[in-house]
Design a protein around this motif. Sequence first.
Motif, PDB file in Angstrom:
ATOM      1  N   GLY A   1     -17.101  21.393 -15.282  1.00 35.31           N
ATOM      2  CA  GLY A   1     -18.294  20.605 -15.594  1.00 35.31           C
ATOM      3  C   GLY A   1     -19.229  20.520 -14.406  1.00 35.31           C
ATOM      4  O   GLY A   1     -19.426  21.498 -13.674  1.00 35.31           O
ATOM      5  N   ALA A   2     -19.740  19.323 -14.176  1.00 42.61           N
ATOM      6  CA  ALA A   2     -20.803  19.170 -13.181  1.00 42.61           C
ATOM      7  C   ALA A   2     -20.292  18.874 -11.772  1.00 42.61           C
ATOM      8  O   ALA A   2     -21.058  18.474 -10.909  1.00 42.61           O
ATOM      9  N   ILE A   3     -18.974  19.029 -11.540  1.00 39.89           N
ATOM     10  CA  ILE A   3     -18.476  18.845 -10.160  1.00 39.89           C
ATOM     11  C   ILE A   3     -17.814  20.125  -9.669  1.00 39.89           C
ATOM     12  O   ILE A   3     -17.402  20.977 -10.463  1.00 39.89           O
ATOM     13  N   ILE A   4     -17.706  20.197  -8.362  1.00 38.04           N
ATOM     14  CA  ILE A   4     -16.952  21.319  -7.806  1.00 38.04           C
ATOM     15  C   ILE A   4     -15.685  20.759  -7.155  1.00 38.04           C
ATOM     16  O   ILE A   4     -15.590  19.567  -6.894  1.00 38.04           O
ATOM     17  N   GLY A   5     -14.728  21.649  -6.940  1.00 44.01           N
ATOM     18  CA  GLY A   5     -13.532  21.257  -6.192  1.00 44.01           C
ATOM     19  C   GLY A   5     -12.303  20.961  -7.038  1.00 44.01           C
ATOM     20  O   GLY A   5     -11.270  20.592  -6.509  1.00 44.01           O
ATOM     21  N   LEU A   6     -12.399  21.149  -8.379  1.00 44.61           N
ATOM     22  CA  LEU A   6     -11.215  20.855  -9.209  1.00 44.61           C
ATOM     23  C   LEU A   6     -10.056  21.796  -8.897  1.00 44.61           C
ATOM     24  O   LEU A   6      -8.900  21.432  -9.053  1.00 44.61           O
TER      25      LEU A   6
ATOM     26  N   ILE B   1     -25.967  13.595  -8.444  1.00 44.90           N
ATOM     27  CA  ILE B   1     -25.173  13.908  -7.240  1.00 44.90           C
ATOM     28  C   ILE B   1     -23.760  13.355  -7.389  1.00 44.90           C
ATOM     29  O   ILE B   1     -23.582  12.173  -7.694  1.00 44.90           O
ATOM     30  N   HIS B   2     -22.791  14.224  -7.213  1.00 45.66           N
ATOM     31  CA  HIS B   2     -21.386  13.805  -7.320  1.00 45.66           C
ATOM     32  C   HIS B   2     -20.650  14.135  -6.020  1.00 45.66           C
ATOM     33  O   HIS B   2     -20.646  15.285  -5.589  1.00 45.66           O
TER      34      HIS B   2
ATOM     35  N   THR C   1     -20.908   8.798  -7.746  1.00 46.84           N
ATOM     36  CA  THR C   1     -21.978   9.483  -8.502  1.00 46.84           C
ATOM     37  C   THR C   1     -23.293   8.749  -8.324  1.00 46.84           C
ATOM     38  O   THR C   1     -23.339   7.522  -8.417  1.00 46.84           O
ATOM     39  N   ARG C   2     -24.335   9.526  -8.046  1.00 52.29           N
ATOM     40  CA  ARG C   2     -25.689   8.944  -7.972  1.00 52.29           C
ATOM     41  C   ARG C   2     -26.561   9.626  -9.009  1.00 52.29           C
ATOM     42  O   ARG C   2     -26.630  10.853  -9.060  1.00 52.29           O
ATOM     43  N   LYS C   3     -27.195   8.809  -9.842  1.00 47.20           N
ATOM     44  CA  LYS C   3     -28.139   9.351 -10.830  1.00 47.20           C
ATOM     45  C   LYS C   3     -29.353   8.438 -10.869  1.00 47.20           C
ATOM     46  O   LYS C   3     -29.307   7.304 -10.366  1.00 47.20           O
ATOM     47  N   SER C   4     -30.412   8.891 -11.526  1.00 50.46           N
ATOM     48  CA  SER C   4     -31.599   8.043 -11.658  1.00 50.46           C
ATOM     49  C   SER C   4     -31.280   6.894 -12.617  1.00 50.46           C
ATOM     50  O   SER C   4     -30.434   7.050 -13.514  1.00 50.46           O
ATOM     51  N   PRO C   5     -31.941   5.748 -12.440  1.00 54.46           N
ATOM     52  CA  PRO C   5     -31.706   4.636 -13.365  1.00 54.46           C
ATOM     53  C   PRO C   5     -31.945   5.046 -14.821  1.00 54.46           C
ATOM     54  O   PRO C   5     -31.190   4.632 -15.713  1.00 54.46           O
TER      55      PRO C   5
ATOM     56  N   LYS D   1     -13.803  16.795   1.014  1.00 52.49           N
ATOM     57  CA  LYS D   1     -14.922  16.091   0.407  1.00 52.49           C
ATOM     58  C   LYS D   1     -15.848  17.157  -0.160  1.00 52.49           C
ATOM     59  O   LYS D   1     -16.147  18.140   0.531  1.00 52.49           O
ATOM     60  N   SER D   2     -16.240  17.015  -1.403  1.00 54.45           N
ATOM     61  CA  SER D   2     -17.210  17.972  -1.950  1.00 54.45           C
ATOM     62  C   SER D   2     -18.432  17.204  -2.437  1.00 54.45           C
ATOM     63  O   SER D   2     -18.312  16.081  -2.933  1.00 54.45           O
ATOM     64  N   ILE D   3     -19.598  17.805  -2.250  1.00 55.95           N
ATOM     65  CA  ILE D   3     -20.829  17.171  -2.743  1.00 55.95           C
ATOM     66  C   ILE D   3     -21.554  18.167  -3.636  1.00 55.95           C
ATOM     67  O   ILE D   3     -21.775  19.312  -3.253  1.00 55.95           O
ATOM     68  N   THR D   4     -21.852  17.746  -4.856  1.00 55.65           N
ATOM     69  CA  THR D   4     -22.611  18.592  -5.773  1.00 55.65           C
ATOM     70  C   THR D   4     -23.944  17.910  -6.040  1.00 55.65           C
ATOM     71  O   THR D   4     -23.975  16.782  -6.538  1.00 55.65           O
ATOM     72  N   LYS D   5     -25.024  18.595  -5.676  1.00 56.76           N
ATOM     73  CA  LYS D   5     -26.370  18.041  -5.891  1.00 56.76           C
ATOM     74  C   LYS D   5     -26.984  18.852  -7.020  1.00 56.76           C
ATOM     75  O   LYS D   5     -27.506  19.948  -6.805  1.00 56.76           O
ATOM     76  N   ASN D   6     -26.855  18.316  -8.215  1.00 57.89           N
ATOM     77  CA  ASN D   6     -27.118  19.129  -9.407  1.00 57.89           C
ATOM     78  C   ASN D   6     -28.560  19.077  -9.901  1.00 57.89           C
ATOM     79  O   ASN D   6     -29.139  17.997 -10.028  1.00 57.89           O
ATOM     80  N   THR D   7     -29.053  20.233 -10.279  1.00 59.73           N
ATOM     81  CA  THR D   7     -30.307  20.317 -11.034  1.00 59.73           C
ATOM     82  C   THR D   7     -30.029  19.765 -12.426  1.00 59.73           C
ATOM     83  O   THR D   7     -28.995  20.086 -13.024  1.00 59.73           O
ATOM     84  N   VAL D   8     -30.947  18.940 -12.937  1.00 57.47           N
ATOM     85  CA  VAL D   8     -30.697  18.338 -14.251  1.00 57.47           C
ATOM     86  C   VAL D   8     -31.279  19.223 -15.361  1.00 57.47           C
ATOM     87  O   VAL D   8     -32.183  20.020 -15.130  1.00 57.47           O
TER      88      VAL D   8
END
Length: 255
Positions: A121-126, A205-206, A144-148, A218-225
């Motif tokens: 899905g929308a994360i990496i590192g599984l 962002i996850h 997880t950070r997303k827009s309100p 630690k993995s960070i995924t900054k995803n295009t929506v």
Amino acid sequence: MRCGIIGCGAIANTIVNLVLKQDIKKIKLKYFYDRNFRKAKKLANLTNGTAVKKVEEMFNGVDLIIESASQEAVKEIVPNIISRGIDVLIMSVGALLDEKVRRRLIKESRESGANIYIPSGAIIGLDGVKAASLGKIKEIKLITRKSPTSLGVKTKKKEVVFKGKSSEAVKKFPVNINVAAALSLASGIDADVKIIADPEVEHNIHEVHVKGDFGEFKSITKNTVCELNPKTSVLAAYSAVTLLKILSDNIRVGT
Ligand SMILES: NC(=O)C1=CN([C@@H]2O[C@H](COP(=O)(O)OP(=O)(O)OC[C@H]3O[C@@H](n4cnc5c(N)ncnc54)[C@H](OP(=O)(O)O)[C@@H]3O)[C@@H](O)[C@H]2O)C=CC1
Ligand SMILES: O=C([O-])CC(=O)C(=O)O
């Protein structure tokens, strides 16, 4: 591989566009179902496929069904698919943190021989999480950070809207945090989850943090929506297509 899709929204549209654009011949998108028939028809027209009004109409013509609809669809429709021996790829993974649902699907799949596939899905590192969980995991958390707007909350400043376990997060935010369920299923641990509504972020962002016998990552995924649905990251659809490609290839890279 003849595929059907249940739920013709952002993920389904991204999958269709990707398969057509990259001309992936091994993945044949044949049938489309959505409670809004027009959405199914649109994708059927793009692929020369068939839009069905009842999901059962696709059962005889597919090898695998992609669920990209909702947790509710996993509970109501997926058991029928599995009991007929048809493989299923599940995007609304949160449904599987309900133990009754998970046990039922696993039991049905053992009896029918159907396979259940859950993409990263929308994360990496599984891959790392699965390997790490062969040893003891001391800490596993997702931030997880997303827009309100995506989270369906109203705030003008950064705000923690959830802190707790993954199994609770998927109930409170069923269309936003399926990634937590994938993390929990991969690790076998009800992961710690923090969800932040942040008016300044344009990406989903996850951050995954894992500590255990293996060490730490630690993995960070900054995803295009997705344009059609900003709650959803493009990577989620890409990961589904990647899983389908793995299933139809003879070489497998990564775990
Ligand atoms: N695993 C992961 O990493 C990720 C998982 N997801 C999950 O994947 C799923 C699909 O996401 P996305 O494409 O963005 O969602 P969308 O809302 O864009 O599309 C889903 C479509 O499925 C329809 N639908 C929902 N439930 C049913 C049902 N029971 N029967 C028939 N049609 C149904 C919806 O109709 P309506 O609009 O009327 O509700 C909508 O048309 C969601 O559950 C989402 O939370 C999303 C991102 C990442
Ligand atoms: O797409 C994402 O970034 C995550 C998401 O919506 C989910 O896991 O349900």
